[in-house]
Write an enzyme that holds these catalytic residues in place. Structure first.
Site, PDB file in Angstrom:
ATOM      1  N   THR A   1      -6.865   6.721   9.945  1.00  0.00           N
ATOM      2  CA  THR A   1      -6.749   5.642   9.163  1.00  0.00           C
ATOM      3  C   THR A   1      -8.295   4.919   9.021  1.00  0.00           C
ATOM      4  OG1 THR A   1      -5.629   3.633   8.355  1.00  0.00           O
ATOM      5  CG2 THR A   1      -5.753   4.196  10.550  1.00  0.00           C
ATOM      6  N   THR A   2      -8.412   3.772   8.485  1.00  0.00           N
ATOM      7  CA  THR A   2      -9.586   2.987   8.270  1.00  0.00           C
ATOM      8  C   THR A   2      -9.776   2.377   9.634  1.00  0.00           C
ATOM      9  OG1 THR A   2      -8.929   2.712   6.023  1.00  0.00           O
ATOM     10  CG2 THR A   2     -10.707   1.128   7.038  1.00  0.00           C
TER      11      THR A   2
ATOM     12  N   HIS B   1      -3.716  -4.384   7.906  1.00  0.00           N
ATOM     13  CA  HIS B   1      -3.851  -3.336   8.803  1.00  0.00           C
ATOM     14  C   HIS B   1      -2.814  -3.507  10.035  1.00  0.00           C
ATOM     15  CE1 HIS B   1      -5.201   0.280  10.516  1.00  0.00           C
ATOM     16  NE2 HIS B   1      -5.971   0.608   9.468  1.00  0.00           N
ATOM     17  N   GLY B   2      -2.049  -2.474  10.006  1.00  0.00           N
ATOM     18  CA  GLY B   2      -1.133  -2.374  11.138  1.00  0.00           C
ATOM     19  C   GLY B   2      -0.261  -3.404  11.159  1.00  0.00           C
TER      20      GLY B   2
ATOM     21  N   GLU C   1     -10.980  -9.211   3.161  1.00  0.00           N
ATOM     22  CA  GLU C   1      -9.728  -9.123   3.739  1.00  0.00           C
ATOM     23  C   GLU C   1      -9.984  -9.025   5.240  1.00  0.00           C
ATOM     24  OE1 GLU C   1      -7.696  -5.658   2.196  1.00  0.00           O
ATOM     25  OE2 GLU C   1      -6.149  -5.491   3.839  1.00  0.00           O
TER      26      GLU C   1
ATOM     27  N   GLY D   1       1.210  -1.221   4.297  1.00  0.00           N
ATOM     28  CA  GLY D   1       1.773  -0.135   3.733  1.00  0.00           C
ATOM     29  C   GLY D   1       2.596   0.511   4.839  1.00  0.00           C
TER      30      GLY D   1
ATOM     31  N   HIS E   1       1.045   6.394   1.585  1.00  0.00           N
ATOM     32  CA  HIS E   1       1.688   7.311   2.277  1.00  0.00           C
ATOM     33  C   HIS E   1       2.901   7.948   1.419  1.00  0.00           C
ATOM     34  CE1 HIS E   1      -0.271   6.177   6.035  1.00  0.00           C
ATOM     35  NE2 HIS E   1       0.888   5.449   6.469  1.00  0.00           N
TER      36      HIS E   1
ATOM     37  N   HIS F   1      -5.524   3.650  -1.700  1.00  0.00           N
ATOM     38  CA  HIS F   1      -7.034   3.945  -1.153  1.00  0.00           C
ATOM     39  C   HIS F   1      -7.213   5.151  -1.746  1.00  0.00           C
ATOM     40  CE1 HIS F   1      -9.679   4.264   2.638  1.00  0.00           C
ATOM     41  NE2 HIS F   1     -10.177   4.672   1.683  1.00  0.00           N
TER      42      HIS F   1
ATOM     43  N   ASN G   1       0.809  -1.285  -0.132  1.00  0.00           N
ATOM     44  CA  ASN G   1      -0.014  -0.186   0.027  1.00  0.00           C
ATOM     45  C   ASN G   1       0.778   1.359  -0.015  1.00  0.00           C
ATOM     46  OD1 ASN G   1      -1.302   2.350   1.179  1.00  0.00           O
ATOM     47  ND2 ASN G   1      -3.075   1.050   1.732  1.00  0.00           N
TER      48      ASN G   1
ATOM     49  N   ARG H   1       3.013  18.985   0.659  1.00  0.00           N
ATOM     50  CA  ARG H   1       3.577  20.026  -0.031  1.00  0.00           C
ATOM     51  C   ARG H   1       2.737  20.486  -1.205  1.00  0.00           C
ATOM     52  NH1 ARG H   1       8.809  21.828   1.089  1.00  0.00           N
ATOM     53  NH2 ARG H   1       9.073  21.788   3.323  1.00  0.00           N
TER      54      ARG H   1
ATOM     55  N   ARG I   1      -9.541   7.956  -1.164  1.00  0.00           N
ATOM     56  CA  ARG I   1     -10.429   8.484  -0.193  1.00  0.00           C
ATOM     57  C   ARG I   1     -11.297   9.466  -0.756  1.00  0.00           C
ATOM     58  NH1 ARG I   1      -8.629   6.885   5.057  1.00  0.00           N
ATOM     59  NH2 ARG I   1     -10.644   8.110   5.673  1.00  0.00           N
TER      60      ARG I   1
ATOM     61  N   ARG J   1      -7.120  13.009   0.465  1.00  0.00           N
ATOM     62  CA  ARG J   1      -6.048  13.585   1.250  1.00  0.00           C
ATOM     63  C   ARG J   1      -4.478  12.778   0.797  1.00  0.00           C
ATOM     64  NH1 ARG J   1      -7.117  10.246   7.026  1.00  0.00           N
ATOM     65  NH2 ARG J   1      -9.119  11.083   6.687  1.00  0.00           N
TER      66      ARG J   1
ATOM     67  N   GLU K   1      -8.827   0.091  -3.029  1.00  0.00           N
ATOM     68  CA  GLU K   1      -9.341   0.465  -1.806  1.00  0.00           C
ATOM     69  C   GLU K   1     -10.407   1.670  -1.997  1.00  0.00           C
ATOM     70  OE1 GLU K   1      -7.297   0.893   1.636  1.00  0.00           O
ATOM     71  OE2 GLU K   1      -6.204  -0.973   1.288  1.00  0.00           O
TER      72      GLU K   1
END
Ligand code: PXP
Length: 247
Positions: free
Chosen positions: A101-102, A200-201, A152, A222, A11, A44, A8, A19, A46, A50, A71
């Site tokens: 986050t999700t 996730h995580g 998932e 990610g 980031h 993802h 993922n 920036r 969104r 963002r 996603e």
């Protein structure tokens, strides 16, 4: 066969958007992940844009040569975008405006009709459909009912339990109970004919216990990989995670 790794890269876009500039390149990052052996790229898109932008999706669609997993939330806007760009897979996720986050899985049980329509549209566009859910039998039944190809499993709870904070060590009994909950969910979903992914995580430290479950065939990771890439470079960070999955 070892589980696949989709990296993922949200980031990378988060840094660029800090920036509102052109670097770091999301396409360049995806290429490096693939070169390092990633099986796919996850992004993802969104609703608040963002990090990942529509142009990123368009460019990745034409440059990712492995597998592109998009996603998104269950909204008309996102369904139209997915139908237009046709990623290899879509992962339906919940989204709330102020979340960092999700937060947890999608509540399929309470939204069967809307999610069923979304799944049907995506499948009609030739897209493999995954739904991000908590490791619960009820949610797995609902995911099968709406016609998903894959689930998932949300590993947020497991990630939280395995994180060693300065003021709190992880509790082995709680960790073991959560691993058992994920294993039960993964087995049940496979029996229902669903492909099983998890994410996730996850980190190089906590992924092993899940990678040893034969039912889990894909990980979406990610934050840890991009964090590690600051210190050891993106290719090394991807390879390090692949090694942790295959160990
Ligand atoms: N899977 C899903 C459905 C997600 O929403 C996320 C976070 O965007 C991930 C996996 C990856 O989580 P992490 O960045 O914590 O590895």
């Amino acid at each position: 066969m070892p589980a696949k790794l989709n990296v993922n890269i949200d980031h990378v876009a988060t840094i660029r958007e800090a920036r509102k500039t052109i670097e770091p390149s999301v396409v360049g990052a995806a290429k490096l992940c693939e070169k390092a052996g990633a099986d796919g790229i996850t992004i993802h898109l969104r609703q608040d844009r963002r990090h990942i932008q529509d142009l990123d999706l368009e460019q990745l669609r034409s440059t990712v040569s492995t597998y592109l997993n998009l996603e998104h939330a269950v909204t008309e806007e996102m369904l139209l975008i997915a139908e237009k760009f046709k990623p290899d897979a879509v992962s339906l996720v919940p989204e709330s405006p102020n979340e960092i986050t999700t937060e947890g899985g999608l509540d399929v049980q309470s939204n069967v009709s809307a999610i069923k329509d979304a799944v049907q549209r995506l499948k009609a566009a030739g897209i493999h459909v995954s739904i991000f859910i908590d490791p619960s039998i009820g949610q797995i039944d609902a995911a099968a009912e709406v016609g998903a190809d894959q689930i998932e499993i949300c590993t947020a709870e497991y990630a939280e339990l395995t994180l060693d904070h300065e003021d709190r060590r992880s509790d082995p009994a709680k960790v073991a109970a959560e691993i058992a909950r994920i294993a039960t969910a993964a087995k049940y979903a496979r029996e229902k004919g669903l492909v099983v992914a998890a994410g996730h995580g996850l980190t190089t430290k906590n992924v092993g216990a899940l990678a040893s479950m034969p039912e889990i065939s894909e990980f979406n990771i990610g934050h840890h990989i991009i964090s590690r890439s600051i210190f050891i470079g993106l290719e090394n960070a991807v390879r390090e995670m692949i090694d942790a999955i295959r160990k």
